[in-house]
Design an enzyme around this catalytic site. Structure first.
Site, PDB file in Angstrom:
ATOM      1  N   ASP A 169       0.769  -1.357   0.072  1.00  0.00           N
ATOM      2  CA  ASP A 169       0.059   0.183   0.022  1.00  0.00           C
ATOM      3  C   ASP A 169       0.782   1.415   0.126  1.00  0.00           C
ATOM      4  O   ASP A 169       0.381   2.397   0.440  1.00  0.00           O
ATOM      5  CB  ASP A 169      -1.054  -0.032   1.308  1.00  0.00           C
ATOM      6  CG  ASP A 169      -2.176  -0.974   1.020  1.00  0.00           C
ATOM      7  OD1 ASP A 169      -2.772  -1.163   0.190  1.00  0.00           O
ATOM      8  OD2 ASP A 169      -2.540  -1.633   2.031  1.00  0.00           O
ATOM      9  N   ASP A 213      -6.803  -3.761  -6.175  1.00  0.00           N
ATOM     10  CA  ASP A 213      -6.490  -2.495  -5.528  1.00  0.00           C
ATOM     11  C   ASP A 213      -4.796  -1.839  -5.793  1.00  0.00           C
ATOM     12  O   ASP A 213      -4.579  -0.977  -5.878  1.00  0.00           O
ATOM     13  CB  ASP A 213      -6.543  -2.740  -3.966  1.00  0.00           C
ATOM     14  CG  ASP A 213      -7.780  -3.447  -3.644  1.00  0.00           C
ATOM     15  OD1 ASP A 213      -8.242  -4.323  -4.367  1.00  0.00           O
ATOM     16  OD2 ASP A 213      -8.133  -3.193  -2.696  1.00  0.00           O
TER      17      ASP A 213
HETATM   18  N1  GLY Z   1      -7.407  -1.474  -0.591  1.00  0.00           N
HETATM   19  C1  GLY Z   1      -8.261  -1.887   0.478  1.00  0.00           C
HETATM   20  C2  GLY Z   1      -9.903  -1.344   0.313  1.00  0.00           C
HETATM   21  O1  GLY Z   1     -10.106  -0.789  -0.944  1.00  0.00           O
HETATM   22  O2  GLY Z   1     -10.623  -1.418   1.102  1.00  0.00           O
END
Ligand code: GLY
Length: 393
Positions: A118, A178
């Protein structure tokens, strides 16, 4: 008319007047809220929220009147500083820039955190957003160092960055849709440093995801699990959707935004086609609500009584402002403008008395865990403000 009946009539008249005065006006949930009112109603609350180097506001639970805060290692920590950078760009008021510059350095230690994919969300949405408003060599250095750390999660055999480290016993090498969002950090690190390693890694990751994450109808799986030796796909599952074959709304949004952004850096038509096909799935889905705000998962059997996810709408709206610059189809701008119009109403903007540093209500964070259900969440605001900026530009 007798004196008595005259008095009675007067009394009725006075009571009618009083009841007229005290009867609460019915709230018009669809009345437009202007940008100026947003500034007074909500933006100010972000500015006034006290500095906290270890507690970044992530969401707000109305039932308990609780602001949920997270440390910098949480994937959402970069959005709050990012919102302040956005607000500076939107309002031109120095106070927002000064506040953003105070919050941003609290995230710097994340540049060495190799336990997560992330990095883009955390570092690019804060330091990267700061770079859009001012030259800053220190910020550039943080972005390149963060890209170096993120690159350690790349597996040559798979051709992807590893997303998560948990569930190792069942997922050998999980990659979530994501993760496309973290590529922007890699592309920018190459622009800043001149080292093409990051750009090339991002392209390989995008190609692997293109090959394995998408279904025929344009929707995306959430998690694809790979074999680290052969690179073969072992499983396609969900973590945040309602089931493995469903279309989790925010996952669709990350894919649309991710491939639109990847096209910006590469001009590879395959990415543009991917973004357009996924956009068509989203826009043409019979379960997309009339106001453009999707339910949290397109396949929740409780629809139309399922919860909404405003964050999915703001991510897609922001992506569509960009997509509309690559493709003439008016449907992208039409959706993005409609979503912003519908969000800027009392149905979605938090009321002035809500003392929490957020703007929009009705996002859903993690439905399978019953966590952050139908409440204000920081990343919905981030992409809302970005969409407002893109609309203006
Ligand atoms: N990347 C985690 C979410 O979208 O909840």
């Amino acid at each position: 008319m007798t004196r008595m009946s005259l008095v009675a009539l007067n009394l009725v008249f006075i009571l009618a007047l009083v009841s007229c005065k005290t009867e609460p006006k019915e709230k018009d949930n669809t009345a437009a809220i202007s940008i100026d009112s947003l500034l007074q109603l909500r933006y100010q609350k972000l500015l006034e929220y006290p500095l906290d180097s270890v507690g970044f506001p992530r969401s707000y639970t109305p039932e308990t009147n609780k602001i949920n805060k997270v440390p910098s290692k949480d994937w959402t920590s970069g959005f709050f500083p990012g919102n302040l950078w956005h607000l500076y760009q939107l309002t031109g008021m120095d106070a927002y820039k000064e506040r953003a510059a105070e919050w941003t350095p609290f995230l710097e230690k994340e540049k060495f955190n190799d336990r997560t994919h992330d990095m883009g969300f955390k570092v690019f949405c804060s330091f990267g957003e700061g770079l859009k408003v001012q030259e800053n060599e220190a910020y550039k250095k943080v972005i390149v160092e963060s890209a170096q750390t993120l690159a350690t999660r790349f597996n040559e055999n798979v051709g992807s960055l590893r997303s998560w480290d948990f569930n190792r016993d069942i997922w050998e090498f999980p990659v979530i849709i994501d993760n496309m969002m973290n590529l922007e950090l890699l592309f920018e690190a190459t622009r800043i440093s001149g080292d093409s390693t990051y750009h090339n890694m991002a392209v390989v990751h995008a190609n692997t995801t293109l090959a394995n994450h998408y279904r025929e109808d344009g929707s995306t799986y959430h998690v694809v699990v790979y074999d680290t030796i052969t690179g073969a796909v072992k499983d396609k599952v969900t973590h945040q959707g309602i089931n493995d074959d469903s279309s989790w709304a925010r996952g669709q949004a990350w894919g649309i935004y991710g491939y639109t952004m990847t096209y910006r850096y590469t001009r590879d038509p395959a990415y543009l086609e991917r973004a357009k096909a996924s956009a068509a799935f989203f826009l043409e889905h019979p379960n997309l609500r009339e106001d453009g705000i999707p339910y949290w998962d397109f396949d929740d059997p409780k629809i139309p009584d399922a919860v909404r996810d405003v964050s999915a709408a703001t991510i897609v709206a922001s992506a569509f402002f960009e997509l509309s610059t690559y493709d003439d189809d008016p449907k992208y701008l039409a959706y993005a403008n409609k979503v912003l119009d519908n969000l800027m109403t009392p149905e979605y903007v938090l009321e002035a008395h809500v003392d929490a540093p957020f703007i929009l209500d009705h996002s859903t964070g993690n439905w399978p865990k019953n966590d952050e259900m139908d409440e204000p969440i920081v990343y919905a605001d981030y992409y809302f403000l970005e969409a407002l900026l893109r609309q203006r530009q």
